[in-house]
Enzyme design. Sequence first.
Site, PDB file in Angstrom:
ATOM      1  N   CYS A  76       4.230  -3.437  -1.027  1.00 32.88           N
ATOM      2  CA  CYS A  76       5.432  -3.118  -0.174  1.00 32.88           C
ATOM      3  C   CYS A  76       4.917  -2.337   1.031  1.00 32.88           C
ATOM      4  CB  CYS A  76       6.452  -2.530  -1.033  1.00 32.88           C
ATOM      5  SG  CYS A  76       6.199  -0.706  -1.318  1.00 32.88           S
TER       6      CYS A  76
ATOM      7  N   ASN B  29      13.347   3.004 -12.982  1.00 34.56           N
ATOM      8  CA  ASN B  29      13.825   4.042 -13.435  1.00 34.56           C
ATOM      9  C   ASN B  29      15.493   3.631 -13.595  1.00 34.56           C
ATOM     10  OD1 ASN B  29      15.881   6.626 -12.933  1.00 34.56           O
ATOM     11  ND2 ASN B  29      13.992   7.566 -13.836  1.00 34.56           N
ATOM     12  N   ALA B  30      16.306   4.156 -14.439  1.00 31.61           N
ATOM     13  CA  ALA B  30      17.735   3.463 -14.620  1.00 31.61           C
ATOM     14  C   ALA B  30      18.556   3.694 -13.258  1.00 31.61           C
ATOM     15  CB  ALA B  30      18.225   4.360 -15.858  1.00 31.61           C
TER      16      ALA B  30
ATOM     17  N   GLU C 123       0.744   0.620  -6.839  1.00 29.91           N
ATOM     18  CA  GLU C 123      -0.161   0.999  -6.004  1.00 29.91           C
ATOM     19  C   GLU C 123       0.038   2.643  -5.619  1.00 29.91           C
ATOM     20  OE1 GLU C 123       1.920  -1.514  -5.677  1.00 29.91           O
ATOM     21  OE2 GLU C 123       1.447  -2.783  -4.222  1.00 29.91           O
TER      22      GLU C 123
END
Length: 138
Positions: free
Chosen positions: A92, A47-48, A57
């Site tokens: 992560c 996303n910006a 995941e």
Amino acid sequence: MKDREQNLMRLAEEARKFSYCPYSGFAVGAALLGENGQIFTGCNIENAAYGPSNCAERTAVFKAVSEGITSFQAIAVIGGKKGEKGGFCPPCGVCRQVLGEFVDPDNFQVILGNEDSWKVYTLKELLPLGFGREDLEK
Ligand code: THU
């Protein structure tokens, strides 16, 4: 067992093609195996504003849970620079924690690598001493 792992890895690679990663240029795909054999795939979605970005995941987990599947056996993950061959991509910390909510950490398999060569870890190996619902009871 080898077939199962290879199939999940192949599906993760397919899902990786849908990665929306214009900011990092790092494309990730995942394939999550549900308790009864259902498979949910996911890709990373950026996303910006950066913060709202979601990993492959978690996309797969959230797809599954939102369809009523809340228990899982394994996940395959593959990542790498968009447009290049994918490879070893460890989840992560946030994704490890999210997976931990829905799996048995001693038995849940995290399959990392590519379709030709991969390594399998338990979630317990990747997230020792994870915080879980039983800790809320103390
Ligand atoms: N990413 C994942 O989707 N899964 C991982 O296991 C590691 C990182 C994504 C997040 C971000 O879109 C990009 O890869 C670079 O960190």
